[in-house]
Design a protein around this motif. Structure first.
Motif, short mmCIF file in Angstrom:
data_model
loop_
_atom_site.label_atom_id
_atom_site.label_comp_id
_atom_site.label_asym_id
_atom_site.label_seq_id
_atom_site.Cartn_x
_atom_site.Cartn_y
_atom_site.Cartn_z
N GLY A 1 0.81 -1.21 0.00
CA GLY A 1 0.00 0.00 0.00
C GLY A 1 0.84 1.26 0.00
O GLY A 1 2.08 1.21 0.05
N THR A 2 0.19 2.41 -0.04
CA THR A 2 0.86 3.69 -0.08
C THR A 2 1.82 3.86 1.09
O THR A 2 1.43 3.73 2.24
N GLY A 3 3.08 4.15 0.77
CA GLY A 3 4.08 4.39 1.80
C GLY A 3 4.55 3.15 2.53
O GLY A 3 5.31 3.25 3.49
N GLY A 4 4.13 1.97 2.08
CA GLY A 4 4.45 0.72 2.77
C GLY A 4 5.69 0.04 2.22
O GLY A 4 6.61 0.67 1.69
N ASN B 1 7.77 5.32 -2.88
CA ASN B 1 6.50 5.09 -2.19
C ASN B 1 6.63 4.04 -1.10
O ASN B 1 5.67 3.45 -0.67
N SER B 2 7.87 3.83 -0.63
CA SER B 2 8.12 2.80 0.38
C SER B 2 8.90 3.38 1.55
O SER B 2 9.86 4.15 1.36
N VAL C 1 7.50 12.63 -4.08
CA VAL C 1 6.16 13.01 -4.51
C VAL C 1 5.72 12.24 -5.74
O VAL C 1 4.55 11.87 -5.88
N GLU C 2 6.66 11.92 -6.64
CA GLU C 2 6.30 11.14 -7.83
C GLU C 2 5.82 9.74 -7.45
O GLU C 2 4.89 9.21 -8.07
N GLY C 3 6.46 9.16 -6.45
CA GLY C 3 6.06 7.83 -6.02
C GLY C 3 4.66 7.78 -5.44
O GLY C 3 3.99 6.74 -5.47
N PHE C 4 4.19 8.92 -4.92
CA PHE C 4 2.86 8.98 -4.32
C PHE C 4 1.78 9.41 -5.31
O PHE C 4 0.60 9.15 -5.08
N THR C 5 2.15 10.07 -6.38
CA THR C 5 1.15 10.62 -7.29
C THR C 5 1.10 9.94 -8.65
O THR C 5 0.03 9.91 -9.28
N LEU C 6 2.20 9.40 -9.11
CA LEU C 6 2.23 8.77 -10.43
C LEU C 6 1.98 7.27 -10.27
O LEU C 6 2.85 6.42 -10.47
N ALA C 7 0.77 6.95 -9.89
CA ALA C 7 0.42 5.58 -9.50
C ALA C 7 0.65 4.57 -10.62
O ALA C 7 0.92 3.39 -10.35
#
Length: 280
Positions: free
Chosen positions: A45-48, A75-76, A83-89
């Motif tokens: 999941g997000t940030g995991g 995103n980990s 920010v790219e890791g959180f928004t560019l899914a």
């Protein structure tokens, strides 16, 4: 069995933090059985991180599957939040496709028996591998601040951070790229656990998915509310089976280090194993 740690470098994509190729940290659990193994790809999941789903990886691996998880770049919590890791899914399904390329080259696997499991944003990742596409109009409007973005506790104000890093033209181009299909026909079945981004997808793309999909969620999930996420996938995916794991269970019951008084994870692990045993 303990997983093997691998650092893969996808030279077709750039790192967001330094000059060089896209890094993909992977945890690979080789099958304990001889002969070509079925493969399961896991998306956190997000940030995991990949280890968040070890509770599921272990029984699937013990049943004979080669199980592999990826830490999605940016995103980990094992690496720097970007920010790219959180928004560019849409970069996430490409991570799993690259990981699958590596697994096929390095292990004895059955390429006709590949499935994937994802939690939260990982649920979207799996759906994208099966053919789900992001709606360019919605994503573009969100990038430009015309409509609000979902709240992400791990990265507050992420859209403001994105807009301060890229021009409006670049944001428009990103939304266009994000709308491209990320389908990987090698992935034959998927499991979505408390999936995210249900309202950001093109409905027709979900309706056209031919693969079987298992969906599980908690009714008390206020991170990815079921009515806007899990229910959307359940209602639009034509070969899906969805059910709540409990009225009092929230989003994070699917993380291995969280309280699970009603034994949700053990029950879901059994259901996921039976699902893939039937469909792969």
């Amino acid at each position: 069995m303990m997983p093997e740690a691998k650092l893969l470098l996808d030279r077709s994509r750039k790192s967001w933090v330094e000059v060089g190729p896209r890094p993909i940290s992977a945890r690979i659990w080789p099958s304990p059985n001889p002969g070509p193994a079925p493969v399961l790809l896991l998306s956190h999941g997000t940030g995991g991180a990949g280890e968040d789903l070890d509770w599921l990886a272990r029984p699937l691996n013990e049943a004979g599957f080669l199980v592999a998880s990826a830490d999605h770049h940016g995103n980990s919590y094992n690496n720097e939040y970007l920010v790219e890791g959180f928004t560019l899914a849409w970069e996430r399904p490409a991570d799993l496709s690259y990981l699958l390329d590596y697994i096929i080259s390095a292990y004895d696997v059955d390429v006709d028996r590949v499935g994937s499991v994802g939690f939260s944003l990982g649920g979207y990742t799996v759906a994208a591998l099966l053919g789900a596409r992001i709606d360019e109009r919605i994503m573009g409007a969100m990038f430009k601040g015309h409509i609000p973005a979902p709240e992400v506790p791990e990265f507050p104000n992420m859209m403001q951070a994105l807009s301060s890093s890229y021009s409006k033209t670049e944001l428009t181009e990103m939304a266009q790229v994000g709308a491209y299909s990320q389908a990987d026909p090698r992935v034959r079945a998927g499991v979505l656990l408390a999936p995210a981004m249900g309202r950001l997808l093109v409905a027709e793309s979900l309706q056209q998915v031919k693969a079987p999909v298992l969906i599980r969620w908690g009714e008390a999930d206020d991170n990815t509310p079921p009515v806007d996420n899990a229910h959307v996938y359940r209602d639009l995916l034509p070969h899906s089976k969805g059910a709540s794991v409990g009225a009092d269970d929230g989003h994070y019951v699917f993380l291995g280090d969280r309280e699970d008084s009603s034994n949700v994870r053990s029950r879901v692990a059994d259901e996921v194993l039976a699902f893939f045993a039937s469909h792969l």
